[in-house]
Design an enzyme around this catalytic site. Sequence first.
Site, mmCIF file in Angstrom:
data_model
loop_
_atom_site.group_PDB
_atom_site.id
_atom_site.type_symbol
_atom_site.label_atom_id
_atom_site.label_comp_id
_atom_site.label_asym_id
_atom_site.label_seq_id
_atom_site.Cartn_x
_atom_site.Cartn_y
_atom_site.Cartn_z
ATOM 1 N N SER A 138 45.156 32.088 44.013
ATOM 2 C CA SER A 138 44.929 33.521 44.104
ATOM 3 C C SER A 138 45.665 34.097 45.308
ATOM 4 C CB SER A 138 43.423 33.748 44.263
ATOM 5 O OG SER A 138 43.151 35.077 44.617
ATOM 6 N N TYR A 164 34.712 32.060 48.594
ATOM 7 C CA TYR A 164 35.528 31.964 47.380
ATOM 8 C C TYR A 164 37.006 31.810 47.744
ATOM 9 C CZ TYR A 164 38.464 33.274 43.535
ATOM 10 O OH TYR A 164 39.485 33.275 42.617
ATOM 11 N N LYS A 168 39.798 28.456 47.323
ATOM 12 C CA LYS A 168 41.143 28.421 46.698
ATOM 13 C C LYS A 168 42.148 27.820 47.679
ATOM 14 C CE LYS A 168 40.126 29.742 42.789
ATOM 15 N NZ LYS A 168 40.407 29.012 41.583
ATOM 16 N N LEU A 215 37.451 46.294 39.645
ATOM 17 C CA LEU A 215 37.708 47.702 39.351
ATOM 18 C C LEU A 215 37.871 47.999 37.851
ATOM 19 C CD1 LEU A 215 38.321 50.563 40.376
ATOM 20 C CD2 LEU A 215 40.735 49.882 40.521
ATOM 21 N N VAL A 232 34.222 54.608 44.358
ATOM 22 C CA VAL A 232 35.516 54.250 44.953
ATOM 23 C C VAL A 232 35.249 53.794 46.381
ATOM 24 C CG1 VAL A 232 37.806 55.072 45.598
ATOM 25 C CG2 VAL A 232 36.730 55.892 43.482
ATOM 26 N N ARG A 246 46.602 47.698 45.002
ATOM 27 C CA ARG A 246 46.683 46.327 44.500
ATOM 28 C C ARG A 246 47.813 46.196 43.480
ATOM 29 N NH1 ARG A 246 43.579 46.314 48.020
ATOM 30 N NH2 ARG A 246 41.500 45.382 48.165
HETATM 31 P P1 NAD Z 1 36.146 33.188 34.322
HETATM 32 O O1 NAD Z 1 34.857 33.091 35.031
HETATM 33 O O2 NAD Z 1 36.257 34.137 33.198
HETATM 34 O O3 NAD Z 1 36.593 31.745 33.803
HETATM 35 C C1 NAD Z 1 36.284 30.573 34.488
HETATM 36 C C2 NAD Z 1 35.618 29.627 33.510
HETATM 37 O O4 NAD Z 1 35.303 28.419 34.193
HETATM 38 C C3 NAD Z 1 34.325 30.170 32.921
HETATM 39 O O5 NAD Z 1 34.370 30.108 31.510
HETATM 40 C C4 NAD Z 1 33.247 29.245 33.483
HETATM 41 O O6 NAD Z 1 32.195 29.041 32.550
HETATM 42 C C5 NAD Z 1 34.038 27.974 33.767
HETATM 43 N N1 NAD Z 1 33.503 27.118 34.828
HETATM 44 C C6 NAD Z 1 33.108 27.464 36.076
HETATM 45 N N2 NAD Z 1 32.678 26.372 36.746
HETATM 46 C C7 NAD Z 1 32.824 25.309 35.912
HETATM 47 C C8 NAD Z 1 32.564 23.920 36.016
HETATM 48 N N3 NAD Z 1 32.016 23.395 37.122
HETATM 49 N N4 NAD Z 1 32.845 23.118 34.963
HETATM 50 C C9 NAD Z 1 33.378 23.630 33.829
HETATM 51 N N5 NAD Z 1 33.635 24.935 33.666
HETATM 52 C C10 NAD Z 1 33.371 25.772 34.694
HETATM 53 O O7 NAD Z 1 37.250 33.495 35.443
HETATM 54 P P2 NAD Z 1 38.777 33.895 35.227
HETATM 55 O O8 NAD Z 1 38.937 35.296 35.645
HETATM 56 O O9 NAD Z 1 39.223 33.481 33.881
HETATM 57 O O10 NAD Z 1 39.453 32.989 36.332
HETATM 58 C C11 NAD Z 1 40.075 31.768 35.999
HETATM 59 C C12 NAD Z 1 40.613 31.137 37.260
HETATM 60 O O11 NAD Z 1 41.542 32.016 37.874
HETATM 61 C C13 NAD Z 1 39.559 30.855 38.313
HETATM 62 O O12 NAD Z 1 39.868 29.640 38.961
HETATM 63 C C14 NAD Z 1 39.695 32.005 39.272
HETATM 64 O O13 NAD Z 1 39.262 31.684 40.563
HETATM 65 C C15 NAD Z 1 41.191 32.238 39.227
HETATM 66 N N6 NAD Z 1 41.592 33.600 39.587
HETATM 67 C C16 NAD Z 1 41.047 34.653 38.904
HETATM 68 C C17 NAD Z 1 41.405 35.962 39.252
HETATM 69 C C18 NAD Z 1 40.792 37.135 38.552
HETATM 70 O O14 NAD Z 1 40.793 38.214 39.129
HETATM 71 N N7 NAD Z 1 40.292 37.009 37.344
HETATM 72 C C19 NAD Z 1 42.331 36.167 40.284
HETATM 73 C C20 NAD Z 1 42.874 35.070 40.951
HETATM 74 C C21 NAD Z 1 42.479 33.782 40.584
HETATM 75 C C1 WQD Z 2 40.421 46.368 43.448
HETATM 76 C C2 WQD Z 2 40.381 47.685 44.232
HETATM 77 C C3 WQD Z 2 38.446 47.867 45.639
HETATM 78 C C4 WQD Z 2 35.501 47.983 42.378
HETATM 79 C C5 WQD Z 2 39.179 40.456 43.852
HETATM 80 C C6 WQD Z 2 39.050 39.200 44.661
HETATM 81 C C7 WQD Z 2 40.329 38.431 44.597
HETATM 82 C C8 WQD Z 2 40.793 38.208 43.155
HETATM 83 C C9 WQD Z 2 40.724 39.436 42.323
HETATM 84 C C10 WQD Z 2 40.208 36.034 42.371
HETATM 85 C C11 WQD Z 2 39.932 47.507 45.678
HETATM 86 C C12 WQD Z 2 38.410 48.909 44.547
HETATM 87 C C13 WQD Z 2 36.679 47.923 43.104
HETATM 88 C C14 WQD Z 2 34.760 49.198 42.384
HETATM 89 C C15 WQD Z 2 36.427 50.160 43.819
HETATM 90 N N1 WQD Z 2 39.960 37.282 42.465
HETATM 91 N N2 WQD Z 2 37.130 48.986 43.815
HETATM 92 N N3 WQD Z 2 35.254 50.252 43.108
HETATM 93 O O1 WQD Z 2 39.094 43.054 45.600
HETATM 94 O O2 WQD Z 2 41.568 43.204 45.004
HETATM 95 O O3 WQD Z 2 40.276 41.204 44.379
HETATM 96 O O4 WQD Z 2 39.477 40.106 42.500
HETATM 97 O O5 WQD Z 2 40.895 35.352 43.042
HETATM 98 O O6 WQD Z 2 40.089 37.225 45.256
HETATM 99 O O7 WQD Z 2 38.764 39.545 46.005
HETATM 100 O O8 WQD Z 2 39.855 43.303 43.167
HETATM 101 O O9 WQD Z 2 39.080 44.661 41.267
HETATM 102 O O10 WQD Z 2 37.413 44.009 43.045
HETATM 103 O O11 WQD Z 2 39.173 45.686 43.584
HETATM 104 O O12 WQD Z 2 36.815 51.147 44.465
HETATM 105 O O13 WQD Z 2 33.675 49.301 41.782
HETATM 106 O O14 WQD Z 2 39.392 48.532 43.626
HETATM 107 O O15 WQD Z 2 37.956 48.360 46.843
HETATM 108 O O16 WQD Z 2 40.640 48.434 46.450
HETATM 109 P P1 WQD Z 2 40.185 42.761 44.664
HETATM 110 P P2 WQD Z 2 38.807 44.394 42.692
#
Ligand code: NAD
Ligand code: WQD
Length: 356
Positions: A138, A164, A168, A215, A232, A246
Amino acid sequence: TVEKMKGNSTILVTGGSGYVGSHTIVELLKNNYTVIVLDNLVNSYSDGGCKPEALKRVEEITGETVTFYDVDITDRAALDKVFKNHKIDAVMHFAALKAVGESVRIPLKYYQNNVGGSAILLEVMACNGVKNMVFSSSATVYGDPQFLPITESHPTGQGCTNPYGKSKYFVEEIMKDVCTADPDWKVILLRYFNPVGAHESGLIGEDPSGIPNNLMPYIAQVAVGRRDKLQVFGSDYPTPDGTGVRDYIHITDLAIGHLKALERMFSPNFKSWKAYNLGTGHGYSVLDMVKAFSEVADRPINYEMVGRREGDIASCYADASLAKQELNWVATRDIKDMCRDTWNWQKKNPKGFKSS
Ligand code: NAD
Ligand code: WQD
């Protein structure tokens, strides 16, 4: 050839019934990979039948089938069985807990699941001779950016303020050490910026349980009438309109990025580990997103300005040129596409996968 490799390769996808995993599986299946999924369903919906709803939808989209295991990555014995049952060529590791606020309240759960679980997975992989890994990292590993746009050489780990984000960073470091210790390992760390949107079919999408932390799903739930108004978080940031900026990236572009990473990893000249940003390179503010969504959905999005959210940063966007050069990948979908596909998914599934 790449075509032959695709047809002959089996990919194990951890966390494959989640948001990013399910969309990536669609692209894997479209490209003739065989897909094995494991997920413990902690954050994805199942009606108790043989497969989680998201995977049934993936099969509906692609006309292909996936093998599913209800397995926790911290369960070494169960994991090992999956590796014994199939000849796996590479692992795409999505399984993790991802709620930033929750990670501050229950840090040990996050470290045990995300860090401990990844260490166990790596060990079971090595024991079974599988040493190819694509990891969901991430942009959070960069912390509060020292410069913009963020390149892969930006320092990591320093400004991660929550468990969190640290989980990562720690897993990235563990994977680098594993590569140093054993030159047979190949690891690609994909640093996602802000994934949004849904598959164009509207059959799969992001399905947060409870009140959305992020968001885009929050905006979508306001638009569909499930929530009253968006808050916001902060209007006094040093950004053009005062709200946070972002790099939002369409989930299908992100999914295709994973395929490109896999191809790079399987290419003969790839060794050890490498990190790639997956973003568009463009920054949009909270108000930009509200405006774009409101235009696409053709309705006002009710919102109010409130104070900053703890731990938030002002701006974050990628330099995505390394992925372009080395993965031959660029994001092609813009914020209109992101809003349109989110809205399509939200309208068709007002209560997420439970609607079915
Ligand atoms: P998500 O929660 O939708 O998917 C993650 C899945 O992993 C879920 O289905 C959950 O049930 C499963 N899981 C969690 N712990 C587990 C375990 N111990 N054993 C087996 N399964 C398990 O999340 P996502 O948005 O699809 O994210 C996927 C990956 O990408 C994650 O590693 C997350 O940290 C990373 N990531 C997500 C975002 C984002 O904003 N969505 C951003 C950056 C990184
Ligand atoms: C985006 C913007 C908020 C919600 C998070 C994790 C990051 C990554 C992605 C996994 C920001 C604003 C949000 C709301 C708002 N996850 N906001 N009202 O914070 O960039 O990243 O998710 O790795 O680790 O920190 O994403 O979608 O939460 O926020 O004003 O109800 O929207 O302040 O500026 P963020 P977000």
